[in-house]
Design an enzyme around this catalytic site. Structure first.
Site, PDB file in Angstrom:
ATOM      1  N   ASN A  19      -0.797  -2.193  16.426  1.00  0.00           N
ATOM      2  CA  ASN A  19      -0.052  -0.805  16.425  1.00  0.00           C
ATOM      3  C   ASN A  19      -1.201  -0.152  17.565  1.00  0.00           C
ATOM      4  O   ASN A  19      -0.374   0.788  18.426  1.00  0.00           O
ATOM      5  CB  ASN A  19      -0.004   0.013  15.350  1.00  0.00           C
ATOM      6  CG  ASN A  19       1.330  -0.421  14.634  1.00  0.00           C
ATOM      7  OD1 ASN A  19       2.628   0.112  15.330  1.00  0.00           O
ATOM      8  ND2 ASN A  19       1.051  -1.222  13.746  1.00  0.00           N
ATOM      9  N   ARG A  70     -16.203   7.325  -2.683  1.00  0.00           N
ATOM     10  CA  ARG A  70     -15.293   7.655  -1.727  1.00  0.00           C
ATOM     11  C   ARG A  70     -15.245   9.020  -0.887  1.00  0.00           C
ATOM     12  O   ARG A  70     -15.137   9.039   0.078  1.00  0.00           O
ATOM     13  CB  ARG A  70     -13.758   7.917  -2.600  1.00  0.00           C
ATOM     14  CG  ARG A  70     -12.625   7.309  -1.953  1.00  0.00           C
ATOM     15  CD  ARG A  70     -11.259   7.492  -2.690  1.00  0.00           C
ATOM     16  NE  ARG A  70     -11.056   6.385  -3.513  1.00  0.00           N
ATOM     17  CZ  ARG A  70     -10.573   5.310  -2.902  1.00  0.00           C
ATOM     18  NH1 ARG A  70     -10.442   5.129  -1.750  1.00  0.00           N
ATOM     19  NH2 ARG A  70     -10.394   4.029  -3.699  1.00  0.00           N
ATOM     20  N   MET A  95      -6.537   0.876   5.903  1.00  0.00           N
ATOM     21  CA  MET A  95      -6.212   0.462   4.378  1.00  0.00           C
ATOM     22  C   MET A  95      -7.092   1.196   3.394  1.00  0.00           C
ATOM     23  O   MET A  95      -7.701   0.589   2.476  1.00  0.00           O
ATOM     24  CB  MET A  95      -6.136  -0.980   4.240  1.00  0.00           C
ATOM     25  CG  MET A  95      -5.126  -1.772   5.188  1.00  0.00           C
ATOM     26  SD  MET A  95      -3.460  -1.118   5.198  1.00  0.00           S
ATOM     27  CE  MET A  95      -2.882  -2.050   3.674  1.00  0.00           C
ATOM     28  N   ILE A  97      -7.490   4.732   0.549  1.00  0.00           N
ATOM     29  CA  ILE A  97      -6.876   5.701  -0.065  1.00  0.00           C
ATOM     30  C   ILE A  97      -7.914   6.926   0.291  1.00  0.00           C
ATOM     31  O   ILE A  97      -9.044   6.885   0.431  1.00  0.00           O
ATOM     32  CB  ILE A  97      -6.769   5.745  -1.596  1.00  0.00           C
ATOM     33  CG1 ILE A  97      -5.645   4.488  -1.696  1.00  0.00           C
ATOM     34  CG2 ILE A  97      -6.396   7.047  -2.317  1.00  0.00           C
ATOM     35  CD1 ILE A  97      -5.575   4.261  -3.200  1.00  0.00           C
ATOM     36  N   ASN A 112       0.529   8.442   9.550  1.00  0.00           N
ATOM     37  CA  ASN A 112       0.479   7.005   9.333  1.00  0.00           C
ATOM     38  C   ASN A 112       1.500   6.405   9.578  1.00  0.00           C
ATOM     39  O   ASN A 112       2.944   6.911   9.644  1.00  0.00           O
ATOM     40  CB  ASN A 112       0.281   7.002   7.566  1.00  0.00           C
ATOM     41  CG  ASN A 112       0.102   5.882   7.277  1.00  0.00           C
ATOM     42  OD1 ASN A 112      -0.746   4.901   7.855  1.00  0.00           O
ATOM     43  ND2 ASN A 112       0.660   5.337   5.926  1.00  0.00           N
ATOM     44  N   SER A 141       8.346   3.226   8.542  1.00  0.00           N
ATOM     45  CA  SER A 141       8.234   4.747   8.686  1.00  0.00           C
ATOM     46  C   SER A 141       7.174   5.289   9.326  1.00  0.00           C
ATOM     47  O   SER A 141       5.998   4.912   8.686  1.00  0.00           O
ATOM     48  CB  SER A 141       8.424   5.271   7.214  1.00  0.00           C
ATOM     49  OG  SER A 141       9.607   4.618   6.767  1.00  0.00           O
ATOM     50  N   THR A 146      -0.067  13.455   3.436  1.00  0.00           N
ATOM     51  CA  THR A 146      -0.207  14.268   2.507  1.00  0.00           C
ATOM     52  C   THR A 146      -1.127  13.528   1.444  1.00  0.00           C
ATOM     53  O   THR A 146      -1.268  12.258   1.403  1.00  0.00           O
ATOM     54  CB  THR A 146       1.068  14.901   2.120  1.00  0.00           C
ATOM     55  OG1 THR A 146       1.900  13.712   1.677  1.00  0.00           O
ATOM     56  CG2 THR A 146       1.764  15.505   3.148  1.00  0.00           C
ATOM     57  N   GLU A 148       0.200  12.742  -1.321  1.00  0.00           N
ATOM     58  CA  GLU A 148       0.955  11.753  -1.999  1.00  0.00           C
ATOM     59  C   GLU A 148       0.917  10.317  -1.338  1.00  0.00           C
ATOM     60  O   GLU A 148       1.299  10.350   0.042  1.00  0.00           O
ATOM     61  CB  GLU A 148       2.323  12.334  -2.198  1.00  0.00           C
ATOM     62  CG  GLU A 148       3.189  11.460  -3.127  1.00  0.00           C
ATOM     63  CD  GLU A 148       4.600  11.872  -2.917  1.00  0.00           C
ATOM     64  OE1 GLU A 148       5.557  10.916  -3.346  1.00  0.00           O
ATOM     65  OE2 GLU A 148       5.072  13.187  -2.477  1.00  0.00           O
ATOM     66  N   LEU A 149       0.466   9.114  -2.139  1.00  0.00           N
ATOM     67  CA  LEU A 149       0.383   8.145  -1.103  1.00  0.00           C
ATOM     68  C   LEU A 149       1.709   7.532  -0.820  1.00  0.00           C
ATOM     69  O   LEU A 149       2.669   7.285  -1.258  1.00  0.00           O
ATOM     70  CB  LEU A 149      -0.150   6.965  -2.088  1.00  0.00           C
ATOM     71  CG  LEU A 149      -0.429   5.623  -1.607  1.00  0.00           C
ATOM     72  CD1 LEU A 149      -1.655   5.441  -0.488  1.00  0.00           C
ATOM     73  CD2 LEU A 149      -0.586   4.626  -2.509  1.00  0.00           C
ATOM     74  N   ASP A 150       1.816   7.255   0.680  1.00  0.00           N
ATOM     75  CA  ASP A 150       2.932   7.002   1.631  1.00  0.00           C
ATOM     76  C   ASP A 150       4.160   7.870   1.194  1.00  0.00           C
ATOM     77  O   ASP A 150       5.311   7.548   1.235  1.00  0.00           O
ATOM     78  CB  ASP A 150       3.208   5.305   0.931  1.00  0.00           C
ATOM     79  CG  ASP A 150       2.156   4.456   1.420  1.00  0.00           C
ATOM     80  OD1 ASP A 150       1.490   4.710   2.467  1.00  0.00           O
ATOM     81  OD2 ASP A 150       1.950   3.681   0.591  1.00  0.00           O
ATOM     82  N   GLN A 176       7.116  -5.460  12.623  1.00  0.00           N
ATOM     83  CA  GLN A 176       6.048  -4.974  13.448  1.00  0.00           C
ATOM     84  C   GLN A 176       6.496  -4.850  14.953  1.00  0.00           C
ATOM     85  O   GLN A 176       6.159  -3.891  15.699  1.00  0.00           O
ATOM     86  CB  GLN A 176       4.998  -5.947  13.649  1.00  0.00           C
ATOM     87  CG  GLN A 176       4.180  -5.645  12.560  1.00  0.00           C
ATOM     88  CD  GLN A 176       2.524  -6.070  12.682  1.00  0.00           C
ATOM     89  OE1 GLN A 176       2.140  -6.789  13.468  1.00  0.00           O
ATOM     90  NE2 GLN A 176       1.886  -4.852  12.004  1.00  0.00           N
TER      91      GLN A 176
HETATM   92  C1  GAR Z   1       1.218  -2.435   9.874  1.00  0.00           C
HETATM   93  O1  GAR Z   1       2.230  -3.302   9.632  1.00  0.00           O
HETATM   94  C2  GAR Z   1       1.216  -1.079   9.100  1.00  0.00           C
HETATM   95  O2  GAR Z   1       2.733  -0.730   9.091  1.00  0.00           O
HETATM   96  C3  GAR Z   1       0.591  -1.639   7.765  1.00  0.00           C
HETATM   97  O3  GAR Z   1      -0.555  -2.272   8.139  1.00  0.00           O
HETATM   98  C4  GAR Z   1      -0.119  -3.158   9.464  1.00  0.00           C
HETATM   99  C5  GAR Z   1      -1.131  -2.926  10.357  1.00  0.00           C
HETATM  100  O4  GAR Z   1      -1.171  -3.790  11.438  1.00  0.00           O
HETATM  101  N1  GAR Z   1       0.098  -0.433   7.319  1.00  0.00           N
HETATM  102  C6  GAR Z   1      -0.024  -0.192   5.895  1.00  0.00           C
HETATM  103  O5  GAR Z   1       0.478  -1.324   5.272  1.00  0.00           O
HETATM  104  C7  GAR Z   1      -0.448   1.000   5.661  1.00  0.00           C
HETATM  105  N2  GAR Z   1      -0.237   1.456   4.050  1.00  0.00           N
HETATM  106  P1  GAR Z   1      -1.882  -3.747  12.858  1.00  0.00           P
HETATM  107  O6  GAR Z   1      -3.439  -3.693  12.414  1.00  0.00           O
HETATM  108  O7  GAR Z   1      -1.475  -4.820  13.635  1.00  0.00           O
HETATM  109  O8  GAR Z   1      -1.395  -2.468  13.508  1.00  0.00           O
END
Ligand code: GAR
Length: 229
Positions: A19, A70, A95, A97, A112, A141, A146, A148-150, A176
């Site tokens: 990404n 944290r 990844m 929190i 995010n 998405s 915020t 709230e997680l995701d 992806q």
């Molecule tokens: C992506 O698919 C993203 O949606 C996910 O991690 C991947 C990262 O891929 N994010 C999560 O799961 C966040 N909770 P990338 O490093 O190749 O961009």
């Protein structure tokens, strides 16, 4: 330079960075009026850091394992981010929190991407859970962050079909492909000043988004334009 200042974007990563690559490409080809000014990882030596360096972008690690808790980690991360004076913070496969203090500091200027059609499948293993449930459509998405997680207000979703014979890896690859379209699009809106968070809802071009627009992978073969109606 003309007009408003070009957006300064700091991207947080933990791994592969596909990404990130899509976003850098969009800044380099002019579809995002902004510049990725820094990439910060919580893990050393991840692939995403190498991608950043290949594009001449500052790449650094704030290793979460070297902090007592944290709160300490988030404060160090904030300091590292703010040194780059960002307009926008983009979580791209980051990844961790985040503490409420961190989230509040970037309220309305942190996005995010999550690999599901939220509110379905927050958390981990989204592709495997979607396959177990036998859903016909899956996706990703982009949302404001915020506490709230995701769970923050959604800006844009990308939908893909679930196909016969899919396993989590194959489905993830398809998801992806749409992620690499919807994330740069969202950042382009933000950088152009078209997108904002007001209270707990999203406004695009001054209008409240009651339901987030959705891009479909099939549509993108011929037409990557999406509407917000
Ligand atoms: C992506 O698919 C993203 O949606 C996910 O991690 C991947 C990262 O891929 N994010 C999560 O799961 C966040 N909770 P990338 O490093 O190749 O961009």
């Amino acid at each position: 330079m003309t007009g408003a200042a070009t957006a300064r974007i700091v991207v947080l990563v933990s791994g592969r960075g596909s990404n990130l690559e899509a976003l850098i490409a969009a800044t380099e080809n002019g579809s995002v009026d902004g510049r990725v000014v820094a990439v910060i990882s919580n893990r050393p030596d991840v692939f995403a850091l190498g991608r950043a360096r290949r594009h001449g972008i500052a790449a650094q690690t704030v290793d979460h394992t070297t902090f007592a808790d944290r709160g300490d980690f988030d404060r160090a991360l904030m300091e590292a981010i703010d040194a780059h004076e960002p307009t926008l913070v983009v979580l791209a496969g980051f990844m961790r929190i985040l503490t409420p203090e961190f989230v509040a500091h970037y309220a309305g200027r942190m996005l995010n991407i999550h690999p599901s059609l939220l509110p379905a499948y927050p958390g981990l293993r989204t592709h495997a859970r979607a396959l177990t449930d036998g859903v016909a459509r899956h996706g990703a998405s982009v949302h404001f962050v915020t506490n709230e997680l995701d769970g923050g207000p959604i800006v844009l979703q990308g939908e893909v079909p679930v196909c016969e014979g899919d396993d989590p890896e194959r489905l993830a690859t398809r998801v992806q492909r749409i992620e690499h379209l919807i994330y740069p699009q969202t950042v382009a809106w933000y950088a152009a000043g078209r997108l904002r968070l007001t209270g707990d809802h999203v406004e695009l071009d001054g209008r409240r988004l009651d339901a987030p627009p959705r891009m479909r992978l099939e549509d993108t073969v011929h037409d990557t334009e999406i509407t917000t109606e």
